[in-house]
Enzyme design. Sequence first.
Site, PDB file in Angstrom:
ATOM      1  N   HIS A 349      11.142   5.651  -1.203  1.00 42.43           N
ATOM      2  CA  HIS A 349      10.333   4.550  -0.682  1.00 42.43           C
ATOM      3  C   HIS A 349       8.860   4.649  -1.001  1.00 42.43           C
ATOM      4  O   HIS A 349       8.092   3.770  -0.622  1.00 42.43           O
ATOM      5  CB  HIS A 349      10.464   4.469   0.845  1.00 42.43           C
ATOM      6  CG  HIS A 349      11.727   3.824   1.302  1.00 42.43           C
ATOM      7  ND1 HIS A 349      11.854   2.462   1.472  1.00 42.43           N
ATOM      8  CD2 HIS A 349      12.931   4.343   1.604  1.00 42.43           C
ATOM      9  CE1 HIS A 349      13.078   2.190   1.877  1.00 42.43           C
ATOM     10  NE2 HIS A 349      13.755   3.320   1.958  1.00 42.43           N
ATOM     11  N   LYS A 530       0.747  -6.315   8.631  1.00 40.52           N
ATOM     12  CA  LYS A 530       1.467  -5.138   8.147  1.00 40.52           C
ATOM     13  C   LYS A 530       0.757  -3.923   8.704  1.00 40.52           C
ATOM     14  O   LYS A 530      -0.301  -4.056   9.324  1.00 40.52           O
ATOM     15  CB  LYS A 530       1.446  -5.083   6.614  1.00 40.52           C
ATOM     16  CG  LYS A 530       0.035  -5.331   6.031  1.00 40.52           C
ATOM     17  CD  LYS A 530       0.009  -5.393   4.520  1.00 40.52           C
ATOM     18  CE  LYS A 530       0.575  -6.663   3.947  1.00 40.52           C
ATOM     19  NZ  LYS A 530       1.752  -6.456   3.109  1.00 40.52           N
ATOM     20  N   ARG A 531       1.313  -2.708   8.522  1.00 40.46           N
ATOM     21  CA  ARG A 531       0.598  -1.522   8.956  1.00 40.46           C
ATOM     22  C   ARG A 531      -0.797  -1.490   8.332  1.00 40.46           C
ATOM     23  O   ARG A 531      -1.003  -1.975   7.210  1.00 40.46           O
ATOM     24  CB  ARG A 531       1.380  -0.263   8.559  1.00 40.46           C
ATOM     25  CG  ARG A 531       2.612  -0.033   9.415  1.00 40.46           C
ATOM     26  CD  ARG A 531       2.272   0.159  10.885  1.00 40.46           C
ATOM     27  NE  ARG A 531       1.673   1.443  11.129  1.00 40.46           N
ATOM     28  CZ  ARG A 531       2.266   2.466  11.730  1.00 40.46           C
ATOM     29  NH1 ARG A 531       3.496   2.332  12.201  1.00 40.46           N
ATOM     30  NH2 ARG A 531       1.642   3.610  11.905  1.00 40.46           N
ATOM     31  N   LYS A 536      -3.209  -0.699   1.504  1.00 37.21           N
ATOM     32  CA  LYS A 536      -2.856  -2.104   1.713  1.00 37.21           C
ATOM     33  C   LYS A 536      -4.107  -2.997   1.710  1.00 37.21           C
ATOM     34  O   LYS A 536      -4.017  -4.215   1.634  1.00 37.21           O
ATOM     35  CB  LYS A 536      -2.077  -2.275   3.010  1.00 37.21           C
ATOM     36  CG  LYS A 536      -0.659  -1.655   2.970  1.00 37.21           C
ATOM     37  CD  LYS A 536       0.076  -1.872   4.290  1.00 37.21           C
ATOM     38  CE  LYS A 536       1.444  -1.218   4.367  1.00 37.21           C
ATOM     39  NZ  LYS A 536       2.514  -2.055   3.762  1.00 37.21           N
ATOM     40  N   THR A 638       8.299  -5.932   2.045  1.00 39.11           N
ATOM     41  CA  THR A 638       9.314  -6.906   2.431  1.00 39.11           C
ATOM     42  C   THR A 638       8.642  -8.054   3.172  1.00 39.11           C
ATOM     43  O   THR A 638       9.184  -9.160   3.204  1.00 39.11           O
ATOM     44  CB  THR A 638      10.395  -6.277   3.343  1.00 39.11           C
ATOM     45  OG1 THR A 638       9.745  -5.548   4.392  1.00 39.11           O
ATOM     46  CG2 THR A 638      11.306  -5.360   2.555  1.00 39.11           C
ATOM     47  N   LYS A 642       9.389 -12.268   3.207  1.00 37.73           N
ATOM     48  CA  LYS A 642       9.516 -13.139   4.377  1.00 37.73           C
ATOM     49  C   LYS A 642       8.615 -14.364   4.228  1.00 37.73           C
ATOM     50  O   LYS A 642       9.029 -15.491   4.520  1.00 37.73           O
ATOM     51  CB  LYS A 642       9.128 -12.390   5.647  1.00 37.73           C
ATOM     52  CG  LYS A 642       9.975 -11.181   5.974  1.00 37.73           C
ATOM     53  CD  LYS A 642       9.320 -10.344   7.089  1.00 37.73           C
ATOM     54  CE  LYS A 642       9.944  -8.967   7.200  1.00 37.73           C
ATOM     55  NZ  LYS A 642       9.112  -8.031   7.982  1.00 37.73           N
TER      56      LYS A 642
END
Length: 793
Positions: A349, A530-531, A536, A638, A642
Amino acid sequence: MVTATTLQADILRHLSFTVGKDPQNATLFDWRMALSHACRDRIMEPWFAATRRTWAEDRKRVYYLSMEFLIGRLLEDATINLGLHEEAEAAMRALGQDFRDVVGDEPDAALGNGGLGRLAACFMESMATLGCPSYGYGIRYEHGLFRQSFNAGRQIEAPETWLDHPHPWEFDRPEAQYVIPFKGHVETRNGAAVWVPGESVFAQAHDTPVIGWQARWANTLRLWSARPTDPFDLERFNHGDYTAAAQPETLARTLSRVLYPDDTTYQGKELRLKQEYFLTSAALQDILRRYLQSHADLRALPKHVAIQMNDTHPAIAGAELIRLLVDDHRMEFREALHIAQRCLGYTNHTLLPEALERWSTYTFGTVLPRHMQIVEQIDGWHLEEHRARPHYVGIVKHHEVRMGELAFITSHRVNGVSALHTDLVRKNLFPELNALHPDRIINQTNGVTPRRWLKMCNPALSGLITDTIGSGWEADLDRLKALEPHVTDPAFLRAFGEAKRTNKVRLAAWLQRTTGVVVDPDALFDVQVKRIHEYKRQLLNILETVARWKAIRENPDAGWVPRVKIFAGKSAPGYAVAKEIIHLINDVAAVVNNDPVTGDLLKVVYPANYNVSMAERLVPAADLSEQISTAGKEASGTGNMKFMINGAPTIGTLDGANVEILQEVGADNFFLFGLTAEEVVKRREDPEHARHAIEASQPLLDVLQMIAEGRFSPDEPERYHQLVHRVWNHDYFLVASDFDSYIQAQGEVDRAFSDRDRWLKMAALNTARSGYFSSDRTIRGYMNDIWDIDPAI
Ligand SMILES: *Cc1c(COP(=O)(O)O)cnc(C)c1O
């Protein structure tokens, strides 16, 4: 045939006889329990039928081992898959209850951190939908991911307590209990190794049925809780030493007490290793027990059993299976290894070095002395088989056990989670092992279940889809392609826009209730949820927000497109840099939201405690999906899928599954910016890359200056000195280098959004072309390429 009337009778029956309440004084919780039980009753028949068929037909089973299952709520999902949604709404209405309130009363089962755990939950649902006989194995954490709140803009963590109230979806299985040993030493008796453990706990099973679409199949999620093997010390208790009497109990229970809240780093803590072994050993003992109920020859195990390791957390599975086969079933080591390899698959991952689990041989050998021997034996065997293996490659190196290498060598397939990620796993993570085993690494791009992430969370859009192309898309998402001819039909586009607006109005009301910020539903809802992580790049987004604020203030009448910047997400409690970014976002929000000059042209909201239920609220209401990680760092994502399914175009980098989203939707319907993964590596060769980028960008210079001056922290002007210093001098994630390109892409977004028809067409095409991102497609890939298993339906 279930009607609202029969369901209503069942609800009342359960209210009386299961909950023990008179309708007169039933609380919301009581009604939820009654409805949950009425729905649960209807899962039993398909669940038993699936189990009976699997036994009768001696079908191969998949065992999905995961330290995390980020399930969220189950009640509404159950009504959807049972085909009872409308009936449940009507029944509750007839009983004087609001279905949405009842559904909203359920706490989220937050047994995961983020994407990895949510993927496991989507996979469970897809396996049930496809009739793939399977068990999910995980830990029944008493406390899932912490609850987040803000105090003066700073993240505060509080324990999460989902088991405070009875949880109606699980069944305790006290008969399914195994001893999990730890520590001690290994003796040799009659030439065989015998592990004499120093301590042990029981693992006890709790089963939750997982019902597939239209209730055609159901599988089991089996979560383990730890209990003491030493009985309660009655003697001590009788002598008044209450604390000491409870000690064995306390020790055991810590094992399944809390979920580790780090999603991309590991701490090397002994308790975590024990949790990983606890899950894995319980699962493997359960798997062998079930197999031996109907088979005698363990050599045929791979024909009947496929075991998937979700990341390296259960990577001890290979060594544990070998231990059970060799020590308990007297098999020869090489044969046991061969069997383990054919049963096991490993999903990687992440490439982030800090996320790759490595245990010191001291910790590993202390907690799992027998496994230490077996791991060394596996490593030795592998070197013997592959004499050309470079000296720096192997499982045990530099006094560490590398779980990635262990998982790789004990599996027959290793998969990445997007095309780009898999490529990087081959080239950068395991280049030498890939050269020795060129067929082992394969790709399986992630997906999400369209039942939860479209049908359930977005009734407005799913209604329109069904009205336009008929039903059937729920379990065959490629059918959304049939929407494409409609994107030139003004009536369809209008309806598409109305569905989105319905969701935005609902979200705006909720944002006002929860954050106090009033937002205009006609503004562009720009969403990054998101986290919180440096890679990110929420920082890039908030810097752009500041630049936008400054630009609007300087020229308020320039025809700006009103924007609402929506952030949500948790930081790991010990991740100081991420927490600082949260603080900055909240500080910027406080200033921007109270500025009469920018007014409705710019708002920033950050609702606290992001979880699955919040995602179900935010995703359908998004106009723009922010997927802006540094290229090469996000394995797949992911969240990006969505949003696409729900008709939000992406602003994003060429990273993870964004690459495939862009490919599917076309460059005209995606706002691409930033360096590629290769360019990122090149760019870092210039040690002054950030300085050069900042000096070349007046807007970025201005933004950093404003933050450094304390414009958003007037009570503490130096608050962000460190943060600004890091952008100038240690900008590993290339925020500065991608800034101008991001600003430009955001300008494109504004232009596209001002042309309503153009925007709606883009949005509708995102939905129409999102079929590939169903987790049904992903699971079919695993079934064909890894598990070698046929669907039972
Ligand atoms: C989907 C989801 C994630 C994963 O989001 P990414 O953007 O892929 O990181 C994380 N948390 C929750 C609650 C989710 O629903």
